[in-house]
Design an enzyme around this catalytic site. Structure first.
Site, PDB file in Angstrom:
ATOM      1  CD  GLU A 130       6.982  34.545 -54.534  1.00  0.00           C
ATOM      2  OE1 GLU A 130       6.717  33.639 -53.715  1.00  0.00           O
ATOM      3  OE2 GLU A 130       8.045  34.631 -55.166  1.00  0.00           O
ATOM      4  CB  ALA A 177      -1.517  39.989 -48.292  1.00  0.00           C
ATOM      5  N   GLY A 225       4.492  50.792 -53.676  1.00  0.00           N
ATOM      6  CA  GLY A 225       3.085  50.413 -53.552  1.00  0.00           C
ATOM      7  C   GLY A 225       2.298  51.517 -52.881  1.00  0.00           C
ATOM      8  CG  ASP A 272      -1.559  55.127 -47.933  1.00  0.00           C
ATOM      9  OD1 ASP A 272      -0.441  55.640 -48.138  1.00  0.00           O
ATOM     10  OD2 ASP A 272      -2.615  55.745 -48.118  1.00  0.00           O
ATOM     11  CD  GLU A 299       2.467  43.435 -46.613  1.00  0.00           C
ATOM     12  OE1 GLU A 299       3.597  42.913 -46.632  1.00  0.00           O
ATOM     13  OE2 GLU A 299       1.544  43.097 -47.362  1.00  0.00           O
ATOM     14  N   GLY A 323       0.261  53.310 -55.348  1.00  0.00           N
ATOM     15  CA  GLY A 323      -0.955  52.734 -54.777  1.00  0.00           C
ATOM     16  C   GLY A 323      -2.217  53.472 -55.164  1.00  0.00           C
ATOM     17  NE  ARG A 327      -7.461  45.104 -51.798  1.00  0.00           N
ATOM     18  CZ  ARG A 327      -6.642  46.142 -51.871  1.00  0.00           C
ATOM     19  NH1 ARG A 327      -6.117  46.488 -53.012  1.00  0.00           N
ATOM     20  NH2 ARG A 327      -6.338  46.817 -50.796  1.00  0.00           N
ATOM     21  CG  ASP A 386      -2.407  53.481 -41.440  1.00  0.00           C
ATOM     22  OD1 ASP A 386      -3.086  54.464 -41.120  1.00  0.00           O
ATOM     23  OD2 ASP A 386      -1.245  53.297 -41.044  1.00  0.00           O
TER      24      ASP A 386
HETATM   25  C1  LIG Z   1     -18.268  63.897 -51.883  1.00  0.00           C
HETATM   26  C2  LIG Z   1     -16.817  64.073 -51.877  1.00  0.00           C
HETATM   27  C3  LIG Z   1     -16.174  63.310 -50.778  1.00  0.00           C
HETATM   28  C4  LIG Z   1     -14.697  63.455 -50.811  1.00  0.00           C
HETATM   29  C5  LIG Z   1     -14.072  63.091 -49.517  1.00  0.00           C
HETATM   30  C6  LIG Z   1     -12.602  63.034 -49.727  1.00  0.00           C
HETATM   31  C7  LIG Z   1     -11.888  62.772 -48.453  1.00  0.00           C
HETATM   32  C8  LIG Z   1     -10.672  61.971 -48.754  1.00  0.00           C
HETATM   33  C9  LIG Z   1      -9.842  61.797 -47.521  1.00  0.00           C
HETATM   34  C10 LIG Z   1      -9.004  60.619 -47.696  1.00  0.00           C
HETATM   35  C11 LIG Z   1      -8.170  60.365 -46.515  1.00  0.00           C
HETATM   36  C12 LIG Z   1      -7.387  59.142 -46.814  1.00  0.00           C
HETATM   37  C13 LIG Z   1      -6.582  58.664 -45.670  1.00  0.00           C
HETATM   38  C14 LIG Z   1      -5.817  57.468 -46.117  1.00  0.00           C
HETATM   39  C15 LIG Z   1      -6.332  56.260 -46.088  1.00  0.00           C
HETATM   40  C16 LIG Z   1      -5.548  55.073 -46.638  1.00  0.00           C
HETATM   41  O1  LIG Z   1      -4.780  54.526 -45.607  1.00  0.00           O
HETATM   42  C17 LIG Z   1      -6.534  54.037 -47.135  1.00  0.00           C
HETATM   43  C18 LIG Z   1      -5.815  52.892 -47.807  1.00  0.00           C
HETATM   44  O2  LIG Z   1      -5.161  53.330 -48.935  1.00  0.00           O
HETATM   45  P1  LIG Z   1      -4.512  52.297 -50.010  1.00  0.00           P
HETATM   46  O3  LIG Z   1      -5.637  51.548 -50.655  1.00  0.00           O
HETATM   47  O4  LIG Z   1      -3.593  51.363 -49.263  1.00  0.00           O
HETATM   48  O5  LIG Z   1      -3.745  53.172 -50.979  1.00  0.00           O
HETATM   49  N1  LIG Z   1      -7.415  54.667 -48.074  1.00  0.00           N
HETATM   50  C19 LIG Z   1      -8.717  54.852 -47.805  1.00  0.00           C
HETATM   51  C20 LIG Z   1      -9.506  55.624 -48.825  1.00  0.00           C
HETATM   52  O6  LIG Z   1      -9.267  54.440 -46.823  1.00  0.00           O
HETATM   53  N1  LIG Z   2       1.928  40.019 -53.888  1.00  0.00           N
HETATM   54  C1  LIG Z   2       0.809  40.381 -53.269  1.00  0.00           C
HETATM   55  N2  LIG Z   2      -0.389  39.792 -53.559  1.00  0.00           N
HETATM   56  C2  LIG Z   2      -1.529  40.183 -52.979  1.00  0.00           C
HETATM   57  N3  LIG Z   2      -1.602  41.157 -52.043  1.00  0.00           N
HETATM   58  C3  LIG Z   2      -0.451  41.785 -51.708  1.00  0.00           C
HETATM   59  C4  LIG Z   2       0.791  41.433 -52.299  1.00  0.00           C
HETATM   60  N4  LIG Z   2       1.758  42.233 -51.769  1.00  0.00           N
HETATM   61  C5  LIG Z   2       1.133  43.042 -50.879  1.00  0.00           C
HETATM   62  N5  LIG Z   2      -0.194  42.787 -50.832  1.00  0.00           N
HETATM   63  C6  LIG Z   2      -1.252  43.449 -50.035  1.00  0.00           C
HETATM   64  O1  LIG Z   2      -2.011  44.284 -50.913  1.00  0.00           O
HETATM   65  C7  LIG Z   2      -2.715  45.253 -50.148  1.00  0.00           C
HETATM   66  C8  LIG Z   2      -2.836  46.567 -50.882  1.00  0.00           C
HETATM   67  O2  LIG Z   2      -1.593  47.060 -51.151  1.00  0.00           O
HETATM   68  P1  LIG Z   2      -1.263  48.581 -51.431  1.00  0.00           P
HETATM   69  O3  LIG Z   2       0.169  48.607 -51.845  1.00  0.00           O
HETATM   70  O4  LIG Z   2      -1.649  49.425 -50.317  1.00  0.00           O
HETATM   71  O5  LIG Z   2      -2.152  48.926 -52.711  1.00  0.00           O
HETATM   72  P2  LIG Z   2      -3.444  49.854 -52.837  1.00  0.00           P
HETATM   73  O6  LIG Z   2      -2.990  51.245 -52.571  1.00  0.00           O
HETATM   74  O7  LIG Z   2      -3.889  49.689 -54.247  1.00  0.00           O
HETATM   75  O8  LIG Z   2      -4.464  49.400 -51.841  1.00  0.00           O
HETATM   76  C9  LIG Z   2      -1.947  45.385 -48.855  1.00  0.00           C
HETATM   77  O9  LIG Z   2      -2.795  45.023 -47.810  1.00  0.00           O
HETATM   78  C10 LIG Z   2      -0.788  44.401 -48.980  1.00  0.00           C
HETATM   79  O10 LIG Z   2      -0.597  43.706 -47.767  1.00  0.00           O
END
Ligand SMILES: CCCCCCCCCCCCC/C=C/[C@@H](O)[C@H](COP(=O)(O)O)NC(C)=O
Ligand SMILES: Nc1ncnc2c1ncn2[C@@H]1O[C@H](COP(=O)(O)OP(=O)(O)O)[C@@H](O)[C@H]1O
Ligand SMILES: [Ca+2]
Length: 515
Positions: free
Chosen positions: A129, A131, A154, A156, A161, A198, A263, A467
């Site tokens: 419900e 974060a 979901g 990363d 979490e 995600g 977002r 992350d």
């Molecule tokens: C000009 C072309 C540039 C391309 C560069 C591509 C490099 C991509 C490398 C990505 C490495 C990602 C590592 C993971 C990070 C995730 O923890 C974080 C959070 O991901 P989430 O939003 O939770 O799915 N995502 C980012 C983009 O910071």
């Molecule tokens: N029900 C919720 N409402 C709002 N935020 C949430 C909920 N559940 C988890 N989150 C938070 O949402 C954020 C993004 O989640 P994630 O699953 O990594 O999606 P994304 O890959 O799109 O960033 C995380 O920081 C997490 O803590």
């Protein structure tokens, strides 16, 4: 039974059930005569490998003469499966309904839950419900003995979490203080499964080779187990967060900070903020100190990929990478005569950086299929520290583009990369006295840096992307905890010619692998 041959490994069977009538006529349509001769049937579901590390659940229908025989087959097969103790029987599932394109709930209900039910896995499902709902629930409320694993649906952030909930709970149950940077942490007993839904899905992609929900569900059902390193991040003697994939200062920190405000754009926020950050071309000054990994763990450019059953990870675990045993480590200034390839010598590098990235695993994801550090290992107790120094926009662009193709992003004069067990960073313009001292037992100050006080602490600093979470401090100390958690995964399986070649080099023999 009909003499149509199928060989199935018990370990690859998902479950058996009596065939529903509609399945008999629909799926077995080409064999209508079977139904007349053998009116009873049962269905066995099993996993099949398809392209690009994807797995699918397939059905085979077997026909029987009488009902009792049919029931006996179903029961015998399911009994055999229940004897496989590595397979989970009860799972706790957390779904973030807002991850990625907000399809987590649909993905779970339509594509994953039916497979769990075929495998007779019972589930407690919680749709979060807010974060930190999942983290806090795991930390305080759940009876961990009541389940065999935790699944997050979901991205990363959601995985992070669950890791925070489980690791913190395990430490508090064992009365271990997370605030001590040198503390050996207690590994978590429960495995974690990731159903990718995600924006980046880097952890799922790097541990299974794909970001496919059905593949992940099947790895969970099979009871796969992949150990994984976790970095602890401290600011002085205060615990900040854990990290399993990317810790990035400069470029990736700035991309994240900008993208958090967007977002609403969904996953494409990273492309937008990536371009904006690239154009800003900001560099940051500071000091990095690190403790190199032992030589037997290879190096970030050795072209040895981490694959299922990885020998480097095995070595990492055998090295006994206990942090409390670091008292023999001493300090060497950069360019000093000190032997730096041997273990135990800290190195210090000062400079102006476009990016400082620590990749504890390859960080492969759909955006970058080889990842930030293609030869980083999931469970060797190290992280690859990538230092990208000040360079022209064009050079930095060339470096970034190399993350998306086959070229070596480290083969550039302004990029250096080190495999490390611990590191710390101190920004230049800090209004605190930054004391980078990770080795308390040595009694020696590893690195003491009195930085010039800056009137405005907000300028000249980036943020750490941990992350996908923004950290509140720029000066941090990081330690890798070898194999602190386990996932329902088996790492990326070998398959390409190139991988087979690498494997034969390591083993000194011509082993081949059939995908
Ligand atoms: C000009 C072309 C540039 C391309 C560069 C591509 C490099 C991509 C490398 C990505 C490495 C990602 C590592 C993971 C990070 C995730 O923890 C974080 C959070 O991901 P989430 O939003 O939770 O799915 N995502 C980012 C983009 O910071
Ligand atoms: N029900 C919720 N409402 C709002 N935020 C949430 C909920 N559940 C988890 N989150 C938070 O949402 C954020 C993004 O989640 P994630 O699953 O990594 O999606 P994304 O890959 O799109 O960033 C995380 O920081 C997490 O803590
Ligand atoms: Ca690692």
């Amino acid at each position: 039974m009909l003499a149509d041959h199928h060989f199935l490994l018990v370990s690859e069977i998902v479950g058996a059930r009596e065939t529903e009538e509609e399945d008999q006529t629909n799926k077995d349509g080409g064999r209508k005569h079977n139904v007349l001769l053998y009116p009873y049937a049962f269905t066995v579901s099993y996993t099949e490998r398809t392209k690009h590390h994807c797995w699918r659940c397939k059905d085979i229908i077997f026909h029987c003469l009488d009902e009792a025989q049919c029931q006996q087959w179903v029961q015998t097969i399911n009994n055999q499966l229940s004897l496989l103790s590595i397979r989970p029987k009860r799972l706790l599932v957390y779904i973030n309904p807002y991850s990625g394109k907000q399809r987590g709930k649909w993905i779970y209900e339509q594509r994953v839950a039916p497979l769990f039910s075929r495998a007779s896995i019972s589930t407690d499902v919680i749709v979060t419900e807010s974060a930190n709902h999942a983290r806090d629930h795991l930390k305080t409320e759940v009876d961990l003995k009541q389940c065999d694993g935790v699944v997050c649906v979901g991205g990363d952030g959601m995985f992070s979490e669950v890791v925070h909930g489980l690791v913190s709970r395990t430490q508090s149950d064992s009365r271990v203080d997370q605030n001590q940077p040198n503390q050996d942490l207690v590994p978590c007993a429960l495995r974690i499964g990731i159903i990718p839904a995600g924006s980046t899905d880097c952890i799922c992609y790097s541990t299974t080779g794909t970001n496919d929900p059905v593949t992940s569900a099947l790895h969970i059902i099979m009871g796969d187990s992949q150990p994984m390193d976790v970095c602890s991040v401290h600011h002085n003697n205060t615990f900040l967060r854990y990290s399993v994939s990317l810790l990035g200062y400069g470029f990736y920190g700035d991309v994240l900070t900008d993208s958090e405000r967007k977002r609403w754009m969904g996953p494409s926020r990273y492309d937008f903020s990536g371009l904006k950050t690239f154009l800003t071309h900001q560099y940051y000054e500071g000091t990095v100190a690190f403790l190199p990994a032992k030589d037997n763990l290879g190096n970030p450019r050795d072209k040895i990929k981490c694959r299922t059953g990885c020998h480097i990870c095995e070595q990492g675990a055998n090295n006994g990478q206990l942090l409390s045993g670091d008292h023999v480590y001493k300090m060497a200034e950069e360019n000093s005569d000190e032997e730096t390839s041997g273990d135990g010598v800290w190195r210090v590098i000062r400079g102006k950086f476009l990016a400082i990235n620590a990749a504890c695993m390859s960080c492969a994801c759909p955006r970058s299929p080889r990842g930030l550090s293609p030869y980083a290992h999931l469970a060797d107790g190290t992280t690859d520290l990538i230092l990208v120094r000040k360079a022209s926009r064009l050079d930095f662009l060339r470096h970034l583009i190399r993350h998306t193709n086959k070229d070596d992003q480290f083969d550039m004069s302004f990029v250096e990369v080190h495999r490390v067990r611990r590191f710390s960073f101190a920004p230049k313009h800090s209004n605190v006295i930054s004391e980078v001292d990770l080795s308390e037992t040595s009694g020696k100050k590893i690195c003491n840096q009195v930085c010039t006080a800056h009137p405005n602490n907000d300028t000249g600093h980036s943020n750490w992307n941990c992350d996908g979470e923004i950290l509140p401090h720029a000066d941090i100390q990081v330690s890798v905890h070898c194999q602190l958690i386990r996932l329902f995964a088996r790492g990326v399986e070998r398959g390409t010619t190139f991988d087979t070649y690498t494997w034969s080099v390591i083993e000194g023999s011509n082993l081949s692998w059939q995908a």
